[in-house]
Design a protein around this motif. Structure first.
Motif, PDB file in Angstrom:
ATOM      1  N   GLU A 231       1.102  -1.444  -0.104  1.00 53.49           N
ATOM      2  CA  GLU A 231       0.292   0.120   0.240  1.00 53.49           C
ATOM      3  C   GLU A 231       0.808   1.090  -0.233  1.00 53.49           C
ATOM      4  N   LEU A 232       1.704   1.152   0.535  1.00 50.33           N
ATOM      5  CA  LEU A 232       2.596   2.182   0.401  1.00 50.33           C
ATOM      6  C   LEU A 232       3.151   2.797  -0.377  1.00 50.33           C
ATOM      7  N   GLU A 233       4.178   1.331  -1.612  1.00 53.10           N
ATOM      8  CA  GLU A 233       4.028   1.947  -2.819  1.00 53.10           C
ATOM      9  C   GLU A 233       3.409   2.590  -2.902  1.00 53.10           C
ATOM     10  N   LYS A 234       1.880   2.179  -3.419  1.00 56.35           N
ATOM     11  CA  LYS A 234       1.141   2.363  -3.953  1.00 56.35           C
ATOM     12  C   LYS A 234       1.078   4.251  -4.046  1.00 56.35           C
ATOM     13  N   ILE A 235       1.116   4.000  -2.395  1.00 50.96           N
ATOM     14  CA  ILE A 235       0.562   6.231  -2.352  1.00 50.96           C
ATOM     15  C   ILE A 235       2.127   6.194  -2.892  1.00 50.96           C
ATOM     16  N   LYS A 236       3.286   5.853  -2.763  1.00 52.02           N
ATOM     17  CA  LYS A 236       4.245   6.513  -3.692  1.00 52.02           C
ATOM     18  C   LYS A 236       3.748   7.005  -4.726  1.00 52.02           C
ATOM     19  N   GLU A 237       3.924   6.082  -5.288  1.00 56.35           N
ATOM     20  CA  GLU A 237       3.383   6.444  -7.153  1.00 56.35           C
ATOM     21  C   GLU A 237       2.061   7.163  -6.820  1.00 56.35           C
ATOM     22  N   GLN A 238       1.302   7.274  -6.292  1.00 57.23           N
ATOM     23  CA  GLN A 238       0.284   8.548  -6.415  1.00 57.23           C
ATOM     24  C   GLN A 238       1.213   9.832  -5.924  1.00 57.23           C
ATOM     25  N   LEU A 239       1.839  10.238  -5.723  1.00 52.97           N
ATOM     26  CA  LEU A 239       2.247  11.391  -4.660  1.00 52.97           C
ATOM     27  C   LEU A 239       2.612  11.255  -5.639  1.00 52.97           C
ATOM     28  N   GLN A 240       3.915  10.484  -6.702  1.00 54.29           N
ATOM     29  CA  GLN A 240       4.848  11.429  -7.790  1.00 54.29           C
ATOM     30  C   GLN A 240       4.230  11.433  -8.643  1.00 54.29           C
ATOM     31  N   GLU A 241       2.154  11.372  -9.164  1.00 58.21           N
ATOM     32  CA  GLU A 241       1.496  11.638 -10.370  1.00 58.21           C
ATOM     33  C   GLU A 241       1.065  12.703  -9.877  1.00 58.21           C
ATOM     34  N   GLU A 242       0.379  13.043  -8.861  1.00 60.40           N
ATOM     35  CA  GLU A 242      -0.376  14.087  -8.412  1.00 60.40           C
ATOM     36  C   GLU A 242       0.536  15.513  -8.228  1.00 60.40           C
ATOM     37  N   PRO A 243       0.064  16.363  -8.933  1.00 61.03           N
ATOM     38  CA  PRO A 243       0.691  17.723  -9.060  1.00 61.03           C
ATOM     39  C   PRO A 243       0.346  18.213  -7.514  1.00 61.03           C
ATOM     40  N   ALA A 244       1.243  18.170  -6.542  1.00 62.98           N
ATOM     41  CA  ALA A 244       1.212  19.234  -5.509  1.00 62.98           C
ATOM     42  C   ALA A 244       2.594  19.620  -4.451  1.00 62.98           C
ATOM     43  N   ASP A 245       2.664  20.305  -3.738  1.00 69.70           N
ATOM     44  CA  ASP A 245       4.222  20.848  -3.662  1.00 69.70           C
ATOM     45  C   ASP A 245       3.661  20.219  -1.794  1.00 69.70           C
ATOM     46  N   ARG A 246       5.034  19.791  -0.859  1.00 66.47           N
ATOM     47  CA  ARG A 246       4.898  19.176  -0.119  1.00 66.47           C
ATOM     48  C   ARG A 246       5.889  20.055   1.308  1.00 66.47           C
ATOM     49  N   HIS A 247       5.867  20.437   1.834  1.00 68.31           N
ATOM     50  CA  HIS A 247       6.498  21.856   3.001  1.00 68.31           C
ATOM     51  C   HIS A 247       6.815  20.915   3.855  1.00 68.31           C
ATOM     52  N   ALA A 248       7.312  21.244   4.893  1.00 67.58           N
ATOM     53  CA  ALA A 248       8.579  20.740   5.894  1.00 67.58           C
ATOM     54  C   ALA A 248       8.549  21.300   6.812  1.00 67.58           C
ATOM     55  N   ALA A 249       8.785  21.322   8.113  1.00 71.54           N
ATOM     56  CA  ALA A 249       8.824  21.776   9.743  1.00 71.54           C
ATOM     57  C   ALA A 249       9.866  21.014   9.905  1.00 71.54           C
ATOM     58  N   PHE A 250      11.832  21.265   9.625  1.00 69.24           N
ATOM     59  CA  PHE A 250      12.922  20.397  10.350  1.00 69.24           C
ATOM     60  C   PHE A 250      13.283  21.310  11.654  1.00 69.24           C
ATOM     61  N   VAL A 251      13.049  20.848  12.399  1.00 71.19           N
ATOM     62  CA  VAL A 251      14.412  21.325  13.917  1.00 71.19           C
ATOM     63  C   VAL A 251      15.773  20.432  13.941  1.00 71.19           C
ATOM     64  N   ASP A 252      16.276  21.247  14.442  1.00 72.82           N
ATOM     65  CA  ASP A 252      17.226  20.749  14.420  1.00 72.82           C
ATOM     66  C   ASP A 252      17.528  19.592  13.492  1.00 72.82           C
ATOM     67  N   GLY A 253      16.988  19.392  11.573  1.00 73.08           N
ATOM     68  CA  GLY A 253      17.438  18.249  11.170  1.00 73.08           C
ATOM     69  C   GLY A 253      16.000  17.457  10.784  1.00 73.08           C
ATOM     70  N   ARG A 254      15.547  17.329  11.475  1.00 75.06           N
ATOM     71  CA  ARG A 254      14.711  16.303  12.408  1.00 75.06           C
ATOM     72  C   ARG A 254      13.178  16.556  11.729  1.00 75.06           C
ATOM     73  N   LEU A 255      12.624  15.984  11.288  1.00 67.31           N
ATOM     74  CA  LEU A 255      11.049  16.114  10.301  1.00 67.31           C
ATOM     75  C   LEU A 255       9.710  16.257  11.401  1.00 67.31           C
ATOM     76  N   ALA A 256       9.329  17.719  11.926  1.00 64.00           N
ATOM     77  CA  ALA A 256       9.000  18.111  12.972  1.00 64.00           C
ATOM     78  C   ALA A 256       7.872  17.649  12.577  1.00 64.00           C
ATOM     79  N   ALA A 257       6.825  18.654  11.529  1.00 61.71           N
ATOM     80  CA  ALA A 257       6.217  18.843  10.924  1.00 61.71           C
ATOM     81  C   ALA A 257       6.292  19.308   9.949  1.00 61.71           C
ATOM     82  N   GLN A 258       4.605  18.627   8.919  1.00 59.81           N
ATOM     83  CA  GLN A 258       4.676  19.095   7.571  1.00 59.81           C
ATOM     84  C   GLN A 258       3.006  19.276   6.356  1.00 59.81           C
ATOM     85  N   ALA A 259       2.976  19.068   5.565  1.00 61.01           N
ATOM     86  CA  ALA A 259       1.663  19.677   5.076  1.00 61.01           C
ATOM     87  C   ALA A 259       1.962  19.865   3.404  1.00 61.01           C
ATOM     88  N   MET A 260       0.809  19.012   3.046  1.00 63.40           N
ATOM     89  CA  MET A 260       0.653  19.127   1.721  1.00 63.40           C
ATOM     90  C   MET A 260      -0.005  20.248   0.977  1.00 63.40           C
TER      91      MET A 260
END
Length: 397
Positions: free
Chosen positions: A34-63
């Motif tokens: 299922e994760l592979e299918k989601i990955k395929e979908q993310l690569q096909e659907e046009p979108a911007d993905r933004h993230a907040a990194f704190v000291d290099g670690r992923l802390a928050a995200q939004a699409m």
């Protein structure tokens, strides 16, 4: 919280981290397949993905999905905010606020004049300018209370796939409302097919033209209508007659409909279970660009209003404007200079302006509850120029 906060694009190299956060925040679990299918979908659907990194670690995200919606029958570029999530140790530290403001800046740069989202808490997103703009009716109808079966001149046919046929009918139907999605091929492939499983039945009129369809499934004595689209009354009656043909195998029917749906009035016994559900929120991203594309009601002469817009998180919208609406319905927001003399007529915030122009609430209603301020004459004149059109969104993201 660490001091090294960085807001940046979230690339596919962070897919594993991003999915771990999403699965935790939204409490679901996916298999490797299922994760592979989601990955395929993310690569096909046009979108911007933004993230907040704190000291290099992923802390928050939004699409932010690259989408379009219908407003007044016209297409508007829309940023669909989705998948907003934060790890617990980073919550209530302003990271989502930074992501939302950053997303608004990026949406404006891309020409997306409006944004929609499904809120986890309405009050939270109101602080950032989003406001409720649509709701829907949820019906539960016992089989004994279904509309009577009527004969019809056309025919019903179950189909598989053929999204182009469905989309042609969907667009005619959806463009009657404000806030409905313009569906792409990818949207049908990934979103509609997964969220609305089951059978698809199409109604063809006597001339052979496809006039309506329904996507539905039958499970444990319940028929769930995921989508009911009809282009005229003939198709509506035929589709409901088709639903009633299932009466021997079901106990009840469940479906959702636009807030102005008249089904109870048409039933022999209208005492069915119905709820009105607040749904999505909307926010104008770029007020000047949105108004340029917006079709106001035609009139015999031009109308002019001085309007002050409050927008704390998208400062390019904040200010004092002259709203000039031509007789043909075309309009522009012209920012007034500080030294220009013009008496203030109307004051509103960006969320209220959004819900007003989309038609969810009328200016007089918003004035009554203190959400817009101004003289009664100006508010009444503005109301006349805003088309009356119901909002509806039969999708989710």
């Amino acid at each position: 919280m660490g001091t090294g906060i960085e807001i940046k694009a979230l690339g596919m190299e962070h897919f594993g981290e991003a999915m771990a956060l999403s699965q935790f925040a939204f409490q679901f679990q996916r298999t490797e397949q299922e994760l592979e299918k989601i990955k395929e979908q993310l690569q096909e659907e046009p979108a911007d993905r933004h993230a907040a990194f704190v000291d290099g670690r992923l802390a928050a995200q939004a699409m932010v999905l690259d989408l379009e919606i219908f407003v007044g029958g016209k297409r508007f570029a829309m940023g669909g905010v989705a998948g907003v999530a934060t790890w617990p140790e980073y919550r209530r530290q302003g990271l989502v606020a930074k992501l939302l403001v950053h997303s608004l800046q990026e949406m404006k740069a891309k020409g997306q004049t409006i944004s929609l989202l499904a809120p986890f808490a309405f009050a939270f997103y109101r602080k950032f300018g989003w406001e409720m703009h649509t709701e829907y009716k949820a019906y539960t109808i016992k089989s004994a209370h279904l509309p009577p079966r009527n004969t019809y001149e056309g025919r019903m046919e179950r189909i598989y796939g053929n999204y182009s046929l469905l989309n042609g009918m969907y667009e005619q139907y959806a463009s009657r409302y404000n806030g409905t999605l313009v569906r792409t091929e990818q949207w049908w492939k990934y979103r509609v097919s997964s969220r609305k499983p089951g059978q698809t039945a199409v109604y063809y009129g006597a001339s052979g033209e496809a006039l309506g369809y329904m996507i539905y499934e039958v499970k444990t004595n319940r028929l769930t209508v995921h989508e009911l689209v009809y282009l005229n009354e003939e198709a509506r009656e035929a589709l409901w007659s088709y639903i009633a043909q299932h009466d021997s195998m079901i106990e009840e029917v469940a479906l959702t409909a636009p807030a102005d749906d008249l089904l109870p009035y048409l039933l022999p016994n209208p005492r069915i279970k119905q709820e009105t559900i607040p749904y999505f929120m909307a926010r104008i991203v770029d007020a000047e660009a949105f108004v340029r594309n917006y079709a106001f009601t035609e009139a015999s002469a031009e109308d002019r209003f001085v309007i002050t817009i409050d927008d704390e998180h998208a400062p390019w919208n904040a200010g004092r404007y002259m709203l000039e609406i031509g007789a043909s319905g075309n309009a522009q927001l012209r920012r007034l200079q500080q030294d220009e003399e013009a008496a203030e007529a109307i004051r509103t915030d960006i969320g209220t302006l959004t819900t007003m122009l989309l038609g969810y609430l009328r200016p007089a209603q918003l004035s009554q509850i203190g959400r817009i301020h101004g003289g009664a004459d100006a508010i009444n004149r503005l109301q006349i120029r805003i088309p009356e059109r119901m909002t509806f969104l039969p999708d989710f993201f």
